[in-house]
Design an enzyme around this catalytic site. Structure first.
Site, short mmCIF file in Angstrom:
data_model
loop_
_atom_site.label_atom_id
_atom_site.label_comp_id
_atom_site.label_asym_id
_atom_site.label_seq_id
_atom_site.Cartn_x
_atom_site.Cartn_y
_atom_site.Cartn_z
N LYS A 130 1.54 5.28 -5.99
CA LYS A 130 1.36 5.22 -4.53
C LYS A 130 -0.11 5.31 -4.14
O LYS A 130 -0.49 4.89 -3.05
CB LYS A 130 2.08 6.39 -3.87
CG LYS A 130 3.55 6.47 -4.17
CD LYS A 130 4.13 7.77 -3.63
CE LYS A 130 5.52 8.03 -4.14
NZ LYS A 130 5.56 8.46 -5.55
N ASP A 226 4.74 14.04 -1.10
CA ASP A 226 5.32 12.81 -1.66
C ASP A 226 6.15 12.08 -0.59
O ASP A 226 6.06 10.86 -0.44
CB ASP A 226 6.20 13.17 -2.88
CG ASP A 226 6.89 11.95 -3.45
OD1 ASP A 226 6.19 11.06 -3.97
OD2 ASP A 226 8.13 11.87 -3.36
N LYS A 230 5.49 8.24 1.14
CA LYS A 230 6.52 7.19 1.24
C LYS A 230 6.76 6.83 2.72
O LYS A 230 6.92 5.66 3.07
CB LYS A 230 7.82 7.67 0.59
CG LYS A 230 7.70 7.81 -0.92
CD LYS A 230 8.88 8.57 -1.51
CE LYS A 230 8.75 8.74 -3.00
NZ LYS A 230 9.68 9.73 -3.56
#
Ligand code: HSE
Length: 346
Positions: A130, A226, A230
């Site tokens: 990411k 996290d 996203k």
């Protein structure tokens, strides 16, 4: 038949499972999609294995070698000590890079070099990492567009749960009004264990680490980072924004106590770590926070390391997809899916 040449960056848990899928399903992919996926190079942080042969590396042997605990740079015949992913990419002998090095959110780490290097070489990018997309989204997409390079980041946006595919393909032509999701398997696993079995927070976190789903530094999971990453990527992709992490308000699950969970249970509710993208006029409100959901809420029954996303649209109403357990195999499978979908009709 179309042949797609791949450079794999990262030979950890996800990278190995990706190689395993190619080794196990190569023939199936040829039969079903007329696609031959071959690995020209595979690199980790110490070295690489590389070939110029049109047959690619012998992936079945390579994955067995790696799973036996060996390093890719020592792979007989093909291993090269100290050869970097960036050097292999610069040779330009591939169609796509598969980026599976660990996410670095300080400066993007080696993945930044890999993805910018791949764009220079006009190679598509499939990424479970990411880092570069969270930190340099706007610049990456501008450069990729200019070069006609595809950026495929399903594996970075909840992996086996098809968040982007649903938002971009299945909801095409709708106006997506909001999104709400459970996007982190580790925290959902911990909250589920605390709720169902009365497991202590620390014990549940250790279990999630054993399952291989927690980040290398699990504070990224439990502090909500996290999920925030996203949420940001989904907002930027599905809602066509160029927002950054500072636009996401983030609260993790570290302060959720057994008492909070019992309190929620008494009111027939359940606590989940919820990611939200809300459109308010011209502005977007992004958040991650623990919420006590009514048992009838579409996300209330998402348990264990499973995840889910609900989109609200103007013309298709509410659409919820759930499942997609966090796991290294699930992340590898999401990369394989992106590869197939990117190249099957190219
Ligand atoms: N640590 C993540 C999770 C997996 O628990 O869902 C990678 O995003």
């Amino acid at each position: 038949m179309k042949t797609v040449k791949i450079i794999l960056c990262g030979c950890g848990g996800v990278g190995k499972e990706f190689l395993q899928l190619l080794a196990d399903r190569g023939e199936e992919l040829v039969a079903k999609y007329d696609l031959q996926l071959i690995v020209m190079g595979a690199a980790d942080l110490k070295g690489a294995a590389l070939t110029n042969s049109d047959e690619g590396l012998p992936v079945a042997e390579l994955v067995t070698y790696l799973k036996d605990g060996n390093e890719v740079q020592n792979f007989p015949t093909f291993g090269k000590e100290g050869l970097t992913g960036a050097e292999i990419i610069a040779q330009g002998n591939a169609d796509v890079i598969v980026e599976a090095t660990p996410t670095d959110l300080k400066d993007g780490g080696v993945a930044k070099t890999h993805v910018f290097g791949a764009i220079e070489q006009s190679m598509d990018i499939v990424s479970a990492n990411k880092g570069p997309f969270v930190l340099f989204y706007e610049e990456l997409f501008k450069r990729a567009k200019a070069k006609g390079v595809g950026l495929h980041i399903s594996a970075a946006t909840a992996a086996a749960l098809p968040t982007l595919d649903v938002g971009l393909i299945c909801l095409a032509g709708t106006r997506v009004l909001s999104a709400e999701g459970i996007l982190n398997g580790t925290t959902n696993y911990i909250l589920t264990q605390m709720y169902v079995n009365g497991t202590a927070y620390d014990v549940a976190l250790k279990e999630a680490q054993k399952l291989g789903i927690a980040e290398t530094d699990p504070s990224y999971d439990v502090e909500g980072k996290d999920s925030a990453n996203k949420t940001l990527l989904i907002a930027n992709r599905v809602f066509g924004q160029t927002l950054s992490l500072s636009d996401v308000s983030v609260q993790g699950i570290t302060e959720v106590t057994p008492e909070d969970i019992e309190e929620a249970r008494k009111s027939d509710k359940i606590i989940k770590l919820i990611s939200e993208v809300k459109v308010e006029g011209d502005s977007f409100k992004l958040s991650v926070s623990p919420k006590a959901l009514d048992k009838t809420h579409p996300l209330a029954s998402v348990n264990g390391s499973e995840k889910a996303i609900s989109y609200d649209t103007d013309t298709m109403g509410g659409i919820t997809v759930m499942g997609g357990k966090s796991s290294p195999v699930g992340a590898a499978a999401a990369m394989l899916k992106d590869l197939i979908n990117a190249f099957v009709s190219k």
